[in-house]
Enzyme design. Structure first.
Site, mmCIF file in Angstrom:
data_model
loop_
_atom_site.group_PDB
_atom_site.id
_atom_site.type_symbol
_atom_site.label_atom_id
_atom_site.label_comp_id
_atom_site.label_asym_id
_atom_site.label_seq_id
_atom_site.Cartn_x
_atom_site.Cartn_y
_atom_site.Cartn_z
ATOM 1 N N CYS A 113 0.813 -1.229 0.000
ATOM 2 C CA CYS A 113 0.000 0.000 0.000
ATOM 3 C C CYS A 113 0.844 1.277 0.000
ATOM 4 O O CYS A 113 0.332 2.360 -0.274
ATOM 5 C CB CYS A 113 -0.947 -0.003 1.190
ATOM 6 S SG CYS A 113 -2.065 -1.409 1.157
ATOM 7 N N HIS A 257 -3.333 7.244 2.673
ATOM 8 C CA HIS A 257 -3.742 5.941 2.152
ATOM 9 C C HIS A 257 -5.127 5.623 2.734
ATOM 10 O O HIS A 257 -5.339 5.721 3.933
ATOM 11 C CB HIS A 257 -2.711 4.889 2.570
ATOM 12 C CG HIS A 257 -3.141 3.505 2.285
ATOM 13 N ND1 HIS A 257 -3.687 3.139 1.077
ATOM 14 C CD2 HIS A 257 -3.131 2.377 3.054
ATOM 15 C CE1 HIS A 257 -3.979 1.854 1.110
ATOM 16 N NE2 HIS A 257 -3.663 1.371 2.299
ATOM 17 N N ASN A 287 -10.044 0.025 -0.001
ATOM 18 C CA ASN A 287 -8.584 0.146 0.017
ATOM 19 C C ASN A 287 -8.047 -0.381 -1.313
ATOM 20 O O ASN A 287 -8.117 -1.582 -1.565
ATOM 21 C CB ASN A 287 -8.049 -0.660 1.207
ATOM 22 C CG ASN A 287 -6.536 -0.655 1.292
ATOM 23 O OD1 ASN A 287 -5.841 -0.260 0.370
ATOM 24 N ND2 ASN A 287 -6.025 -1.115 2.420
#
Ligand code: UT7
Length: 330
Positions: A113, A257, A287
């Site tokens: 990520c 994020h 996500n």
């Protein structure tokens, strides 16, 4: 003095939308649980399209929003942990898919990520060092291919997508506090904590070794990841603020994020930042791993949330463990 500026943004999300209600029919979960615990309401799922397709579409949009032509890009860096192929890299496919000149350089960066911020950091260093003048940086992931769709603790969290930026080394961008462009960028990792969040390899077993038993699905210790995320997000933001001689009060917009709204709210509280200083879109994307920051940045730019001179902070954490941040005067 030369500064590296973001001069174009673009993003792409697949057409298929999977809502929390759709997930209620697939695993034992509820819209209430997912939205209360994460802030996610729906996510996009790639159907018959690949990481390469999504990266090319986001890259094309980023080039279109800048004044840079594909043929003038010197370097392509793609952050992804879900490449369509083991090799060539996704970046090489983007290079050919967009008609970017041959003879430059194209490669992928693996930082889960944090992948987009890692890719941004690498490209920025190439441009700052003078080895390249224009770069295309992409964050792309297709977690629908690596989550176990029977595991409710992970499958409800992720979505597919891609985001991209064009970077240019620009002369005369100003000095010190007035300089426009990337003011500071930092990347970190702690490989000892890899078991907190990982996907076992899916490469074929060799006839010379014992059969592997672990299926190639994402594994995560959610509670531990949550705590580490809040700690590293705060320290990362403070690091780039200090590096650029700024304070939390100077931040115009935080683009974090988009893993979990509660993680972001906790970070905002620790930093003493008002909630209107953060850009959130995980309700519509979930996500998207390496794609989450560049998709959010592209949206924020398109809806007029970013103006010239604004101080924008990006911050991410992910498998590795990895964490990263960057601060930009727009
Ligand atoms: O990009 C980096 C990727 N990872 C992350 O950012 C993840 C960070 N962690 C998180 O976001 C949170 O830890 C989660 C959203 C994953 C989980 O939230 P939580 O508040 O930490 O819940 P929990 O894991 O402590 O689970 C609470 C309960 C459990 O039931 P019991 O044991 O209390 O009876 C789970 O079994 O919720 C249950 N549960 C669910 N219930 C309904 C877990 N997943 C689900 C689900 N639907 N999808």
């Amino acid at each position: 003095m030369n500064k590296v500026r973001i001069t174009g943004t673009g993003s792409y999300a697949p057409k298929k939308v999977l809502s929390n209600q759709d997930l209620e029919k697939m695993v034992e979960t509820s819209d209430e649980w997912i939205s209360m615990r994460t802030g996610i309401r729906e996510r996009h799922i790639a159907v018959n399209e690949t990481t390469i397709d999504m990266a090319v579409k986001a890259g094309k949009a980023a080039l279109k929003s800048s004044s840079v032509k594909a043929k003038d890009i010197d370097i392509v860096v793609v952050g992804t942990v879900t490449p369509e192929m083991v090799f060539p890299s996704t970046a090489c496919h983007v290079q050919s898919g967009l008609g970017i000149k041959s003879g430059g350089a194209a490669f992928d960066v693996s930082a889960a990520c944090s992948g987009f911020l890692y890719a941004l950091d690498v490209a920025e260093k190439y441009l700052k060092g003078g080895a390249a003048a224009k770069a295309l940086v992409v964050g792309v992931d297709q977690f629908s291919r690596i989550v176990d769709w029977k595991d409710r603790s992970t499958c409800v969290l992720f979505g597919d997508g891609a985001g991209a930026v064009v970077l240019e080394s620009i002369e005369g961008s100003g000095r010190g506090r007035k300089a426009r462009g990337i003011l500071s960028s930092r990347i970190h990792s702690d490989g000892r904590k890899w078991e907190m969040l990982y996907v076992p390899g899916s490469i074929n077993p060799s006839p010379f070794e014992h059969k592997r038993t672990e299926l190639p699905y994402l594994r995560m210790n959610g509670n531990e990841t949550f705590k580490v995320a809040v700690r590293t997000m705060e320290s990362s933001i403070k690091e780039v603020l200090a590096e650029s001689g700024l304070t939390a009060d100077d931040i115009t917009l935080l683009i974090p994020h988009q893993a979990n709204r509660r993680i972001i709210k906790a970070t905002m509280a620790r930093m003493g930042l008002d909630n209107d200083k953060v850009y959130l879109n995980m309700d519509r994307y979930g996500n998207t791993s390496a794609a989450s920051i560049p998709i959010a940045l592209d949206e924020a730019a398109r809806v007029g949330r970013i103006k010239e001179g604004d101080i924008i902070v990006f911050v991410a954490f992910g498998g590795g463990l990895t964490w990263a941040s960057a601060i930009v005067r727009w």
